[in-house]
Design a protein around this motif. Structure first.
Motif, PDB file in Angstrom:
ATOM      1  N   LYS A 182       7.186  -7.103  -9.168  1.00 14.23           N
ATOM      2  CA  LYS A 182       7.398  -5.965  -8.275  1.00 14.23           C
ATOM      3  C   LYS A 182       6.040  -5.471  -7.776  1.00 14.23           C
ATOM      4  O   LYS A 182       5.007  -6.054  -8.118  1.00 14.23           O
ATOM      5  N   ASP A 183       6.030  -4.418  -6.968  1.00 12.70           N
ATOM      6  CA  ASP A 183       4.767  -3.946  -6.379  1.00 12.70           C
ATOM      7  C   ASP A 183       3.654  -3.886  -7.419  1.00 12.70           C
ATOM      8  O   ASP A 183       3.780  -3.224  -8.452  1.00 12.70           O
ATOM      9  N   ILE A 200      -0.385  -2.989  -7.934  1.00 15.55           N
ATOM     10  CA  ILE A 200      -1.487  -2.238  -7.319  1.00 15.55           C
ATOM     11  C   ILE A 200      -2.795  -2.674  -7.966  1.00 15.55           C
ATOM     12  O   ILE A 200      -2.965  -2.519  -9.176  1.00 15.55           O
ATOM     13  N   THR A 210      -6.818  -1.968  -7.892  1.00 19.37           N
ATOM     14  CA  THR A 210      -7.842  -1.048  -7.419  1.00 19.37           C
ATOM     15  C   THR A 210      -9.199  -1.584  -7.841  1.00 19.37           C
ATOM     16  O   THR A 210      -9.477  -1.691  -9.039  1.00 19.37           O
ATOM     17  N   PRO A 225      -8.838   1.302   1.835  1.00 21.56           N
ATOM     18  CA  PRO A 225      -7.636   1.704   1.084  1.00 21.56           C
ATOM     19  C   PRO A 225      -6.506   0.702   1.246  1.00 21.56           C
ATOM     20  O   PRO A 225      -5.747   0.475   0.301  1.00 21.56           O
ATOM     21  N   VAL A 226      -6.401   0.127   2.443  1.00 18.97           N
ATOM     22  CA  VAL A 226      -5.322  -0.837   2.724  1.00 18.97           C
ATOM     23  C   VAL A 226      -5.904  -1.948   3.596  1.00 18.97           C
ATOM     24  O   VAL A 226      -6.955  -1.793   4.202  1.00 18.97           O
ATOM     25  N   GLY A 227      -5.208  -3.081   3.628  1.00 20.65           N
ATOM     26  CA  GLY A 227      -5.576  -4.144   4.558  1.00 20.65           C
ATOM     27  C   GLY A 227      -6.806  -4.951   4.177  1.00 20.65           C
ATOM     28  O   GLY A 227      -7.408  -5.596   5.040  1.00 20.65           O
ATOM     29  N   HIS A 269      -0.953  -5.172  -3.587  1.00 20.00           N
ATOM     30  CA  HIS A 269      -1.599  -4.142  -2.768  1.00 20.00           C
ATOM     31  C   HIS A 269      -2.998  -3.883  -3.293  1.00 20.00           C
ATOM     32  O   HIS A 269      -3.178  -3.608  -4.479  1.00 20.00           O
ATOM     33  N   LEU A 270      -3.980  -3.960  -2.407  1.00 20.35           N
ATOM     34  CA  LEU A 270      -5.380  -3.813  -2.809  1.00 20.35           C
ATOM     35  C   LEU A 270      -6.005  -2.552  -2.223  1.00 20.35           C
ATOM     36  O   LEU A 270      -5.795  -2.236  -1.046  1.00 20.35           O
ATOM     37  N   THR A 271      -6.774  -1.873  -3.045  1.00 20.51           N
ATOM     38  CA  THR A 271      -7.590  -0.730  -2.596  1.00 20.51           C
ATOM     39  C   THR A 271      -8.998  -0.937  -3.134  1.00 20.51           C
ATOM     40  O   THR A 271      -9.169  -1.228  -4.320  1.00 20.51           O
ATOM     41  N   ILE A 325     -12.979   0.536  -3.568  1.00 16.13           N
ATOM     42  CA  ILE A 325     -13.739   1.789  -3.659  1.00 16.13           C
ATOM     43  C   ILE A 325     -15.205   1.469  -3.942  1.00 16.13           C
ATOM     44  O   ILE A 325     -15.509   0.674  -4.839  1.00 16.13           O
ATOM     45  N   THR A 362      -8.732  -2.631 -11.783  1.00 14.67           N
ATOM     46  CA  THR A 362      -7.549  -2.348 -12.607  1.00 14.67           C
ATOM     47  C   THR A 362      -6.330  -2.817 -11.820  1.00 14.67           C
ATOM     48  O   THR A 362      -6.253  -2.625 -10.610  1.00 14.67           O
ATOM     49  N   GLN A 410      -2.171  -2.701 -11.857  1.00 18.18           N
ATOM     50  CA  GLN A 410      -1.010  -2.035 -12.451  1.00 18.18           C
ATOM     51  C   GLN A 410       0.203  -2.947 -12.316  1.00 18.18           C
ATOM     52  O   GLN A 410       0.632  -3.249 -11.204  1.00 18.18           O
TER      53      GLN A 410
END
Lengths: 357, 357, 357, 357
Positions: free
Chosen positions: A181-182, A184, A186, A216-218, A236-238, A240, A251, A253
């Motif tokens: 599933k989704d 995340i 980071t 944050p996205v893309g 989904h990648l973010t 920083i 990290t 999730q």
């Protein structure tokens, strides 16, 4: 993708290396590693801006360790191995030039990573300049592609953030240890990942001490992760910015299937990574170094992986730390080359890292 | 929770303040703010370890600004406002002592934040020592509880990580602008959040430059976020140490309902926070300061909030930045007190922050 | 250099301020301080590069605190106070333009600091563009020139490194407490001192963590120190880059005359600085904050001074710490203006600094 | 001080190593270097506090690189080389115990550095516990004592700050290239120099970003510099804490004799250091790395030396940079051992350092 024997090079060999675009951080790091590699001899380093200057003027850590001077790309001569450390979308446009000069080509850019030209176009915003070449290249992730890398002569090295994500997730997705599933991811990234060119954003008074989301996205490395990881699940990648110069801590999730426990996570990593020389599972009961920390990895080719389960919810937090310029770039390039030539996979990659640092 | 008039204190007043546990970072920060507050006069600061010593020996920024000396808690005398900056589970055990000495009590610890004793026990590992008192206390988040805070005499200040999460999420959950499915909040935290006591983990050679997950799951501030946020949806917190001293940057991964756009996110923040003096929406098209960065907030009471939508997936990344010791602790304590007394809500909180810094 | 009365401005006044060159760090810091100053109202800020843009785009700490937009210098209109924050040798070349627009002119550059055109030419490498104007300007060091500053309308603010050297040495040279033999001043300087323009040297990966001598000999601020300090003794400056963004710590190596002791050093500082609102003598017997540390001074107008005697040799090590952008630049500009107008000398300069930070 | 032959050990040998006090930073660094040294095999590491624990629990960089566990000192067995990494004044008190267990003893503490017991007592505040042993020990500075080190079996490794001062000054004093008048050495030191034990001063929120004089006068390493440098001229040391973890940058203020020029300084360094494998003269006309910077030396055994002449005054600023734990401690210990055994002097010391870092 032929064997060393088939490629006409002896098993115990020393290969000449030319680094194209050697004034940047990726090329400089490959140079540092190659200078102490038992099977490599760097004979050429190009830089348009610094042509004619001694290499240590740009890479001061190499003072007294090399007498090389930068030359222009136009002066590039033949070499056994050509390492391309050019801006994205530059190598692919002139790849035939390099093919004519070297037998083994290693590209540190994103140009040949993505096998699907449509996926490439989606993330890089333009058509691939040489789509017919894409199938010749092996994605330079030793843990996933060791077999393909043996004898390879075209190695498209992986992206740094992508590497941290892929190495953290691969065993669990491969073995179904986490739910697709989704997910995340980071990534906390040091300033060297943006390259050697100064900018307003990299100006020390602006960047020092900063914690700033920059993507944050893309993020483009999403494309690599999608390509390399089993199952086309939603990732989904973010990204920083952090005050560090080197290093990525990611990290991730994820969610455990019903009936699974931490033991299964342990088991998945052990099953897939048991023999890996550069992956360490870091998960201690106590102490200040219980989980991975890129601070301990500067200059090393290790990927440290940890995890923790929230027993109330089934959430599993994966943690993956690397040096973006070594295991994230030049180090896995060397490791891939070691595999390709049948050398000791650890050759040139022995640095343990510093503590404290 | 009575009005200033009912509490017998004049509207334009100057109140005496006693800070209990004033050698720590939270107490020291309250002291710094109170010393330049037009309606406050600090008359006592306690510290068992430093009793008899001048306050600036511990808080050197206050040299020449105060002549106060630390005293023992046993020597505490009456004051209009008593500020408790004690370790968790210490204030609640002796709350009647403080009630006897002061009319207004502000607790900077976690002791009176959680209204449900069972939730408290679940996250803090023991039964609450004074559950019958819990209903007297207002949760010290001015944006959510401005009405309750007017005239309040018991203020339980919010946790710092919880504040960054709650302020980022509240308008969107309140107005249904994001889906209440699994929400991941990742907090990047400075070293001051762990307090003023040295430890192996805080030893400079070990901590400097570190990016280290310290609480992947089970963070206690989850309890506050669950209590304060509308809807009992699944919220997951991960906390990571960074090389900064002050500051928290929290990214919060959420999902937009079908048919919603970035405009709705803008709208939700505007609707709920339009009049808020200390919340700023930071979302620029260009420049290096496009999103919130705690680097810009040291010493200020601002919470900067930004966001970005992934149009392909409906993922919305929220970003929330604060100074953990000001908007995360002592600053919202002052702001809450300003509201409680009917003073200018910005009194004592005018510092703009530094650029560069 | 007339009194406020003679200058036709009332004693309790509010003056309009125009900041010329307001996108740099010096101008931005003056703006930050002026925005919370009771007697100042900033009405114009110029920036050629950012004309038309909101000021907080460049100075993000001022978000929600000002609605000003940058304008071009060509659009500058009259103001009571004109603050010049231009590159060196720029203000002097067009000083008549500014004289026509404002009654009080404050220059933050080096243009009008040196009274002797030959000394200027020696250190700045070219003839002064307006030598006939030099005598009109007061050197903006409040501690040495408080009398001259009263009523002044031309204030040439001191250099930051010079300020740390001058404030550390002045009482001792004035009173003969140290020998006028070779004096070595070593300044450790943050990256903001080099200004807001990015460069290879300021690129974060290159500068972060660096300890790099950048001016071992020939520092231009030597000229100011020679001019301002009593006796033309041999003073030698060395400047070193540090990983900080703000701040200067200067150690000054001096020698005690025969028969003198630490008591005489204490005495000299007390005699000269007893009434100074922004100078603190920091010399503790114990604790971790025994000596000055610029870390504690970010954003403040304090100059902290300490010292220690080597009884075996008579060597006295002076230590002087400031925030280069406040007490080193914009803060002493405000302090000088406060004196010039007869306002409370502390107006707008009340920030205590942070601990920890 | 006998030759390898006379000591009974073969020229191509592998020696067993026991590290006593191996949980500190000096012992840990020796261990890191020894693990990749071709002639060394570490068989024992002691730590009273961590006895029984795996070594990587304390030195996490060594994960997967060693299976050693700490043992108590009481369990120490014989080894070819015993490395003492104990607190000062501890090794000397029990030196006979170690003499009985090992043939070669390397002490990383200050206990056997000073040959004159009176000088020792003056700087260390108590009588030396074993003065009759002092003459057996060679001061572990390879550049000054290469001859004495050949065949040595007692090596007293030099202090880190002392090393930076001695290596910067030795050629110039030896050859009379600078005047022996008052010489000021200012050392900027990272936090690891204070050791692995946490304290209030090393607490991250207090130390991070700090520039703090910690030893303005009376630094103990003065004794070593006086002993080792030619001529008993007046040398003055000041030590300052910086935000770095590793590294020392020392500036040394000296004076050129009449008739001398920069060419003579170049000449002196070339004459004395021409063949030195770990000394580099760093003095460039341009670029951002013109002078030595410890940032480039983390993990390396280099001492980078630069200088600049003030032609107006004859002042020469020397600059000397090292990694305090390598060239300042464990690295020169390895280098000294390499010389003592007749091995390649560079063995185990090949790390180039990182750029950027």
């Amino acid at each position: 993708m032929t064997s060393p024997a088939a490629s006409g090079l002896p098993a115990t060999e020393q290969l000449s290396v030319a680094i194209v675009g050697g004034s940047g951080y990726a090329g400089g790091e490959f140079l540092r590693l190659a200078l102490s590699h038992p099977h490599l001899k760097v004979t050429q380093v190009t830089s348009e801006r610094n042509a004619g200057m001694p290499v240590p003027l740009v890479h001061p850590n190499l003072r007294s360790l090399t007498n090389l001077k930068f030359r222009k790309l136009a002066d590039l001569e033949a070499a056994d191995v050509i390492v391309l450390a050019l801006p994205h979308n530059s190598a692919a446009k002139q790849i035939e030039t390099f093919e004519a000069l070297g037998q083994v080509i290693i590209d540190l850019s994103a140009d040949f990573r993505i096998k699907d030209p449509e996926l490439y176009a989606q993330y890089y915003g333009e058509a691939h300049p040489a789509p017919q070449k894409l199938s010749e290249w092996v994605y330079g992730n030793p843990e996933l592609h060791r077999g393909d890398l043996r004898g390879a002569t075209r190695i498209a090295c992986a992206g740094c953030f992508a590497t941290s994500v892929i190495l953290g997730l691969y065993p669990l997705l491969k073995l179904g240890t986490v739910l697709p599933k989704d997910i995340i991811a980071t990534g906390l990234v040091g300033s060297s990942a943006a390259g050697a060119s100064s900018s307003d954003a990299s100006h020390h008074p602006e960047r020092e001490g900063s914690l700033r989301v920059y993507k944050p996205v893309g993020h483009r490395h999403t494309a690599e992760a999608i390509q390399e990881l089993p199952g086309r699940f939603p990732l989904h990648l973010t990204a920083i910015s952090t005050p560090r110069v080197r290093g990525i801590l990611t990290t991730i999730q994820t969610w455990l299937p019903d009936g699974y426990s931490e033991r299964d996570v342990w088991g998945a990593y052990r099953e897939i990574y048991a023999e890996e020389p550069f992956i360490r599972i870091v998960k201690m009961q106590k102490g200040i170094h219980r989980y991975p920390d890129p601070k301990l990895l500067d200059g090393t080719n290790f990927c440290d992986i940890g995890f923790e389960l929230d027993v109330d919810t089934g959430r599993v937090v994966l943690m993956s730390a690397i040096d973006n310029l070594v295991k994230g770039t030049a180090g896995h390039a060397i490791q891939s080359l070691n595999i390709a030539r049948g050398w000791d996979e650890r050759a040139g990659l022995g640095f343990a890292g510093l503590h404290p640092a």
